[in-house]
Design a protein around this motif. Structure first.
Motif, PDB file in Angstrom:
ATOM      1  N   HIS A 176     -15.060  34.012  -6.680  1.00 39.42           N
ATOM      2  CA  HIS A 176     -16.067  33.204  -7.372  1.00 39.42           C
ATOM      3  C   HIS A 176     -17.198  32.822  -6.418  1.00 39.42           C
ATOM      4  CE1 HIS A 176     -17.640  30.172 -10.160  1.00 39.42           C
ATOM      5  NE2 HIS A 176     -17.596  29.295  -9.179  1.00 39.42           N
ATOM      6  N   ALA A 177     -16.841  32.423  -5.204  1.00 47.82           N
ATOM      7  CA  ALA A 177     -17.834  31.934  -4.253  1.00 47.82           C
ATOM      8  C   ALA A 177     -18.634  33.053  -3.608  1.00 47.82           C
ATOM      9  CB  ALA A 177     -17.146  31.113  -3.164  1.00 47.82           C
ATOM     10  N   PHE A 178     -18.014  34.214  -3.426  1.00 52.46           N
ATOM     11  CA  PHE A 178     -18.658  35.319  -2.722  1.00 52.46           C
ATOM     12  C   PHE A 178     -19.046  36.466  -3.661  1.00 52.46           C
ATOM     13  CE2 PHE A 178     -15.614  33.456   0.439  1.00 52.46           C
ATOM     14  CZ  PHE A 178     -16.575  32.743   1.148  1.00 52.46           C
ATOM     15  N   ASN A 179     -19.300  36.119  -4.921  1.00 51.27           N
ATOM     16  CA  ASN A 179     -19.804  37.093  -5.902  1.00 51.27           C
ATOM     17  C   ASN A 179     -18.942  38.354  -5.974  1.00 51.27           C
ATOM     18  OD1 ASN A 179     -22.130  35.513  -6.643  1.00 51.27           O
ATOM     19  ND2 ASN A 179     -23.042  36.106  -4.683  1.00 51.27           N
ATOM     20  N   LYS A 180     -17.637  38.141  -6.029  1.00 52.86           N
ATOM     21  CA  LYS A 180     -16.648  39.214  -6.194  1.00 52.86           C
ATOM     22  C   LYS A 180     -16.605  40.178  -5.010  1.00 52.86           C
ATOM     23  CE  LYS A 180     -16.803  38.992 -11.237  1.00 52.86           C
ATOM     24  NZ  LYS A 180     -16.945  39.760 -12.498  1.00 52.86           N
ATOM     25  N   ASP A 181     -17.094  39.741  -3.866  1.00 48.89           N
ATOM     26  CA  ASP A 181     -17.033  40.560  -2.657  1.00 48.89           C
ATOM     27  C   ASP A 181     -15.609  40.497  -2.098  1.00 48.89           C
ATOM     28  OD1 ASP A 181     -17.117  41.370   0.139  1.00 48.89           O
ATOM     29  OD2 ASP A 181     -19.303  41.245   0.010  1.00 48.89           O
ATOM     30  N   GLU A 182     -14.867  41.590  -2.215  1.00 49.96           N
ATOM     31  CA  GLU A 182     -13.466  41.603  -1.803  1.00 49.96           C
ATOM     32  C   GLU A 182     -13.310  41.407  -0.295  1.00 49.96           C
ATOM     33  OE1 GLU A 182     -10.616  41.795  -3.394  1.00 49.96           O
ATOM     34  OE2 GLU A 182     -11.154  42.338  -5.447  1.00 49.96           O
ATOM     35  N   ASP A 183     -14.182  42.002   0.500  1.00 53.01           N
ATOM     36  CA  ASP A 183     -14.058  41.875   1.952  1.00 53.01           C
ATOM     37  C   ASP A 183     -14.253  40.426   2.401  1.00 53.01           C
ATOM     38  OD1 ASP A 183     -13.534  44.567   2.266  1.00 53.01           O
ATOM     39  OD2 ASP A 183     -15.645  45.098   2.615  1.00 53.01           O
ATOM     40  N   LYS A 184     -15.289  39.766   1.872  1.00 52.97           N
ATOM     41  CA  LYS A 184     -15.531  38.369   2.232  1.00 52.97           C
ATOM     42  C   LYS A 184     -14.397  37.484   1.719  1.00 52.97           C
ATOM     43  CE  LYS A 184     -20.580  38.552   2.526  1.00 52.97           C
ATOM     44  NZ  LYS A 184     -21.872  38.038   1.969  1.00 52.97           N
ATOM     45  N   THR A 185     -13.888  37.804   0.530  1.00 49.28           N
ATOM     46  CA  THR A 185     -12.784  37.030  -0.027  1.00 49.28           C
ATOM     47  C   THR A 185     -11.548  37.150   0.842  1.00 49.28           C
ATOM     48  OG1 THR A 185     -13.594  37.222  -2.299  1.00 49.28           O
ATOM     49  CG2 THR A 185     -11.244  36.796  -2.009  1.00 49.28           C
ATOM     50  N   LYS A 186     -11.222  38.370   1.245  1.00 51.14           N
ATOM     51  CA  LYS A 186     -10.039  38.562   2.093  1.00 51.14           C
ATOM     52  C   LYS A 186     -10.201  37.866   3.437  1.00 51.14           C
ATOM     53  CE  LYS A 186      -8.115  42.805   0.148  1.00 51.14           C
ATOM     54  NZ  LYS A 186      -7.692  44.211   0.419  1.00 51.14           N
ATOM     55  N   SER A 187     -11.390  37.910   3.994  1.00 54.55           N
ATOM     56  CA  SER A 187     -11.634  37.231   5.265  1.00 54.55           C
ATOM     57  C   SER A 187     -11.430  35.720   5.118  1.00 54.55           C
ATOM     58  CB  SER A 187     -13.058  37.528   5.748  1.00 54.55           C
ATOM     59  OG  SER A 187     -13.330  36.853   6.962  1.00 54.55           O
ATOM     60  N   PHE A 188     -11.944  35.175   4.022  1.00 53.27           N
ATOM     61  CA  PHE A 188     -11.771  33.746   3.753  1.00 53.27           C
ATOM     62  C   PHE A 188     -10.295  33.383   3.596  1.00 53.27           C
ATOM     63  CE2 PHE A 188     -10.911  31.031  -0.005  1.00 53.27           C
ATOM     64  CZ  PHE A 188     -11.112  29.784   0.586  1.00 53.27           C
ATOM     65  N   VAL A 189      -9.565  34.135   2.790  1.00 59.07           N
ATOM     66  CA  VAL A 189      -8.160  33.831   2.541  1.00 59.07           C
ATOM     67  C   VAL A 189      -7.339  34.019   3.819  1.00 59.07           C
ATOM     68  CG1 VAL A 189      -6.105  34.426   1.218  1.00 59.07           C
ATOM     69  CG2 VAL A 189      -8.338  34.380   0.093  1.00 59.07           C
ATOM     70  N   ARG A 190      -7.660  35.025   4.603  1.00 62.87           N
ATOM     71  CA  ARG A 190      -6.953  35.234   5.868  1.00 62.87           C
ATOM     72  C   ARG A 190      -7.124  34.016   6.788  1.00 62.87           C
ATOM     73  NH1 ARG A 190      -9.092  39.632   7.108  1.00 62.87           N
ATOM     74  NH2 ARG A 190      -7.442  41.081   6.473  1.00 62.87           N
ATOM     75  N   ASP A 191      -8.348  33.503   6.871  1.00 60.44           N
ATOM     76  CA  ASP A 191      -8.602  32.328   7.704  1.00 60.44           C
ATOM     77  C   ASP A 191      -7.829  31.115   7.195  1.00 60.44           C
ATOM     78  OD1 ASP A 191     -10.260  33.733   9.383  1.00 60.44           O
ATOM     79  OD2 ASP A 191     -12.121  33.078   8.413  1.00 60.44           O
ATOM     80  N   LEU A 192      -7.742  30.984   5.883  1.00 61.66           N
ATOM     81  CA  LEU A 192      -6.979  29.872   5.298  1.00 61.66           C
ATOM     82  C   LEU A 192      -5.495  30.003   5.646  1.00 61.66           C
ATOM     83  CD1 LEU A 192      -7.389  28.466   1.693  1.00 61.66           C
ATOM     84  CD2 LEU A 192      -5.129  28.957   2.600  1.00 61.66           C
ATOM     85  N   LEU A 193      -4.958  31.191   5.482  1.00 59.67           N
ATOM     86  CA  LEU A 193      -3.527  31.386   5.723  1.00 59.67           C
ATOM     87  C   LEU A 193      -3.155  31.225   7.190  1.00 59.67           C
ATOM     88  CD1 LEU A 193      -2.706  34.379   3.344  1.00 59.67           C
ATOM     89  CD2 LEU A 193      -2.371  31.930   2.942  1.00 59.67           C
ATOM     90  N   LYS A 194      -4.096  31.464   8.091  1.00 58.07           N
ATOM     91  CA  LYS A 194      -3.827  31.233   9.507  1.00 58.07           C
ATOM     92  C   LYS A 194      -3.494  29.771   9.786  1.00 58.07           C
ATOM     93  CE  LYS A 194      -6.593  34.990  11.502  1.00 58.07           C
ATOM     94  NZ  LYS A 194      -7.823  35.326  12.275  1.00 58.07           N
ATOM     95  N   ASN A 195      -3.948  28.879   8.901  1.00 55.01           N
ATOM     96  CA  ASN A 195      -3.701  27.451   9.088  1.00 55.01           C
ATOM     97  C   ASN A 195      -2.410  26.959   8.445  1.00 55.01           C
ATOM     98  OD1 ASN A 195      -6.010  26.981  10.599  1.00 55.01           O
ATOM     99  ND2 ASN A 195      -7.264  26.372   8.844  1.00 55.01           N
ATOM    100  N   VAL A 196      -1.673  27.852   7.785  1.00 59.14           N
ATOM    101  CA  VAL A 196      -0.435  27.415   7.138  1.00 59.14           C
ATOM    102  C   VAL A 196       0.619  27.118   8.192  1.00 59.14           C
ATOM    103  CG1 VAL A 196       1.433  28.030   5.570  1.00 59.14           C
ATOM    104  CG2 VAL A 196      -0.924  28.651   5.008  1.00 59.14           C
ATOM    105  N   LYS A 197       1.057  25.887   8.235  1.00 58.29           N
ATOM    106  CA  LYS A 197       2.081  25.446   9.185  1.00 58.29           C
ATOM    107  C   LYS A 197       3.479  25.739   8.668  1.00 58.29           C
ATOM    108  CE  LYS A 197       3.639  22.778  12.660  1.00 58.29           C
ATOM    109  NZ  LYS A 197       3.443  23.107  14.097  1.00 58.29           N
ATOM    110  N   VAL A 198       3.678  25.536   7.347  1.00 52.62           N
ATOM    111  CA  VAL A 198       4.997  25.708   6.743  1.00 52.62           C
ATOM    112  C   VAL A 198       4.851  26.374   5.377  1.00 52.62           C
ATOM    113  CG1 VAL A 198       7.074  24.554   5.887  1.00 52.62           C
ATOM    114  CG2 VAL A 198       5.903  23.641   7.896  1.00 52.62           C
ATOM    115  N   TYR A 199       5.644  27.430   5.152  1.00 49.22           N
ATOM    116  CA  TYR A 199       5.836  27.987   3.815  1.00 49.22           C
ATOM    117  C   TYR A 199       7.213  27.513   3.326  1.00 49.22           C
ATOM    118  CZ  TYR A 199       2.019  31.399   4.425  1.00 49.22           C
ATOM    119  OH  TYR A 199       0.794  32.007   4.599  1.00 49.22           O
ATOM    120  N   GLU A 200       7.239  26.655   2.329  1.00 49.19           N
ATOM    121  CA  GLU A 200       8.516  26.143   1.826  1.00 49.19           C
ATOM    122  C   GLU A 200       9.039  27.019   0.693  1.00 49.19           C
ATOM    123  OE1 GLU A 200      10.763  24.305   2.640  1.00 49.19           O
ATOM    124  OE2 GLU A 200      10.032  22.792   4.026  1.00 49.19           O
TER     125      GLU A 200
END
Length: 343
Positions: A176-200
């Protein structure tokens, strides 16, 4: 804190598979026992719904004693248990693919979505953020979850519906934020997941880790779970942040006909699920910060359930079979993005 931990642990006890069925006791009254296999965050709703339904059912069926047992856990694990033989009368899950699995295994009817109103979805929720009191990390939206040093707690998308909705919420926001750009979306999600401390291993376990064990800066979870934490489990310790754009989670229900037809409980199981659309049950859902599917009840509770811009995962990502194959299968998009590179 010890008392709270004990109370939550007690809530976590799962119901057991039993031999209960429709029958008559020596006095001639009919005895019915139903097993509802459900996802873990739904325990609070069904804890109050079951006695409400029992009272209603007995008023409609004098001389009948009905009891309900519960089993709670990660939604997909629960569905797999039913598929493998757990004798559930009804399945109340938080992801369509879990009911579809039971359909594929011949456990529920092929037309299960048509058995009840709203495609058999009595209420919905959405993904929001639970943060520490006064929001010290100033988290306002999805992109703030990528800031360096932030610690995120969330349920595991590989095994729980809660985690999948959280992941898909982030991915859908990226598109939604990157106008359906898959590469930018994956980069964003990858950066978010790097911050996950715990997967319960479940939504409630993630809440316990964040609130009671005091781990992490933010919990990504359902709106109803966040509100329960803010008003009960973690009252005075946490705040809720509503992102501008998020995912709609649907909680489908179905009668497990392969079990109920043998037990003779199909009629009672159907009534159990049908009553979810009654006004008392819908108001109970709203009281627990679930979004009722009956519009009049949702409108009457707009003060606690404010309008939010949401998207349906099926409208963005395809069928649940496609979603599971693309994102959560071995080597899928989640596995690709969740790998934290050492450098």
């Amino acid at each position: 804190m010890t008392t709270l931990a004990l109370s939550l642990a007690a809530c976590g006890n799962q119901g057991n598979d039993t031999e209960g069925a429709a029958g008559s006791d020596a006095a001639g009254s009919q005895e019915i026992e139903l097993l509802n296999v459900s996802y873990d965050v739904a325990r609070d709703f069904y804890k109050d719904y079951n006695p409400m339904f029992i009272e209603h059912y007995k008023s409609e069926h004098p001389g009948t004693n009905i009891s309900i047992k519960q089993s709670h856990g990660g939604s997909s694990k629960q569905a797999l248990s039913v598929a493998n033989g757990l004798q559930a009368d009804v399945a109340t899950m938080n992801q369509g693919s879990d009911i579809e699995l039971l359909e594929e295994k011949g456990k529920v009817d092929a037309n299960w979505e048509e058995a009840f109103p709203d495609y058999s979805v009595p209420f919905t929720s959405t993904i929001v953020f639970l943060v520490r009191k006064d929001n010290p990390k100033n988290i306002q939206g999805w992109e703030d979850l990528t800031q360096p040093g932030l610690e995120i707690v969330m349920a595991n998308p590989k095994v729980t519906g809660n985690g999948r909705y959280a992941f898909l919420g982030a991915y859908g926001y990226g598109l939604h934020a990157f106008n359906k750009d898959e590469d930018k979306t994956k980069s964003f999600v990858r950066d978010l997941l790097k911050n996950v401390k715990v997967y319960e291993n479940g939504g409630r376990a993630a809440t316990t880790t964040f609130v009671q064990r005091n781990i992490g800066d933010v919990l990504i979870t359902f709106e109803n779970e966040s509100n329960l934490a803010a008003t009960k489990f973690g009252k005075g310790q946490v705040d809720i942040v509503f992102p501008d754009y998020s995912i709609k989670s649907e909680s489908p229900v179905a009668v497990v006909k392969s079990v109920t037809d043998k037990k003779g409980t199909t009629e009672a199981a159907t009534e159990y699920l049908k009553y979810l659309w009654s006004e008392p049950a819908q108001q109970l859902a709203a009281d627990l910060y679930l979004r009722p599917s009956v519009q009049s009840v949702l409108d009457a509770n707009s003060d606690k359930l404010p309008p939010i811009d949401t998207f349906r995962p099926n409208d963005v990502f395809g069928t649940w079979d496609e979603i599971m194959g693309t994102f959560f299968s071995e080597g899928g998009v989640f596995d690709e993005l969740a790998i934290n590179e050492a450098n």
